[in-house]
Design a protein around this motif. Structure first.
Motif, PDB file in Angstrom:
ATOM      1  N   LYS A 153       0.829  -1.205   0.000  1.00 42.61           N
ATOM      2  CA  LYS A 153       0.000   0.000   0.000  1.00 42.61           C
ATOM      3  C   LYS A 153       0.862   1.254   0.000  1.00 42.61           C
ATOM      4  O   LYS A 153       0.615   2.200  -0.769  1.00 42.61           O
ATOM      5  N   ARG A 154       1.899   1.253   0.840  1.00 46.64           N
ATOM      6  CA  ARG A 154       2.785   2.420   0.919  1.00 46.64           C
ATOM      7  C   ARG A 154       3.585   2.612  -0.356  1.00 46.64           C
ATOM      8  O   ARG A 154       3.944   3.739  -0.724  1.00 46.64           O
ATOM      9  N   GLY A 156       2.394   1.873  -3.277  1.00 46.98           N
ATOM     10  CA  GLY A 156       1.458   2.135  -4.362  1.00 46.98           C
ATOM     11  C   GLY A 156       1.422   1.026  -5.395  1.00 46.98           C
ATOM     12  O   GLY A 156       1.229   1.274  -6.585  1.00 46.98           O
ATOM     13  N   GLN A 164       4.457  -3.854 -11.323  1.00 49.53           N
ATOM     14  CA  GLN A 164       4.162  -3.704  -9.896  1.00 49.53           C
ATOM     15  C   GLN A 164       4.497  -4.983  -9.135  1.00 49.53           C
ATOM     16  O   GLN A 164       4.160  -5.118  -7.963  1.00 49.53           O
TER      17      GLN A 164
END
Length: 220
Positions: A153-154, A156, A164
């Motif tokens: 989450k941090r 992204g 990703q």
């Protein structure tokens, strides 16, 4: 590039912390008149967080009336003595630098108390880690995947999509299960607290033998 984010375990993966954990444990055990442990004994007690280490290290575990006191004193002592004998494994700083130069984000997910984890990264890997997630109130210990989810989450990232994709690197069965629980690829490292055969028995399809091999595998 195979991965955009490399998430490392700490103890037994990037840092050899075993001597300091053993020494700290024995200082507190001696204070309470409890049997001491060798480095090799402590090697197989670590990996599931500090409360589990203390549970395994003291007679009768959590049923021992001194459990809470020993745990509290260990946490306080270890935070002040976590970098006496601790050192990076051979080639790890160079490995992380090469990953960063390739544009890969770098993170740590550890069951070590977070202030100590941050201090150790500052001491031995200044400026090399983008995100550090450690043990703190409300954070379930590995093999729960919560720390990895927080890192994703941090960063992204979802950890799986093109550009990703994340990988989790560790030295124990707990680490392999953590990565699997989070739905990530996992890489085992032979140089840590367990070893190649143990890791393969606990879900590691890829095990690397040195830091240069690890960097090459992640980048290519």
């Amino acid at each position: 590039m195979k991965y955009s984010l490399a998430i490392f375990d700490m103890d037994g993966t990037i840092l050899n912390t075993l001597d300091d954990m053993t020494d700290s444990c024995n200082v507190i055990l001696k204070k309470h008149g409890m049997p001491l442990h060798t480095v090799e004994e402590i090697r197989f007690m670590v990996g599931n967080g500090i409360p589990k280490l203390i549970e395994r290290a003291i007679p009768d575990g959590k049923n021992n009336p001194e459990f809470d006191a020993v745990l509290k004193e260990f946490l306080e002592y270890y935070e002040e003595h976590c970098a006496i004998k601790t050192a990076p494994y051979a080639g790890i700083p160079e490995c992380i630098k090469s990953l960063r130069e390739a544009g890969i984000k770098i993170a740590v997910n550890t069951n070590k108390i977070e202030p100590a984890a941050i201090a150790l990264c500052d001491d031995y890997f200044p400026g090399l880690f983008d995100i550090i997630s450690g043990s703190r109130a409300g954070m379930p210990p590995k093999p729960a995947p919560d720390g990895i989810y927080e890192i994703l989450k941090r960063a992204g990232m979802d950890g799986k999509s093109e550009n990703q994709k994340a990988v989790f690197i560790g030295d124990s069965d707990v680490d392999m299960q953590t990565g699997i629980n989070a739905g990530l690829d996992v890489i085992g490292v032979d140089w840590g607290f367990r070893g190649k055969e143990f890791l393969r028995e606990h879900g590691a399809e890829v095990v690397v033998m040195n830091a240069a091999e690890l960097a090459d595998y992640i980048i290519k």
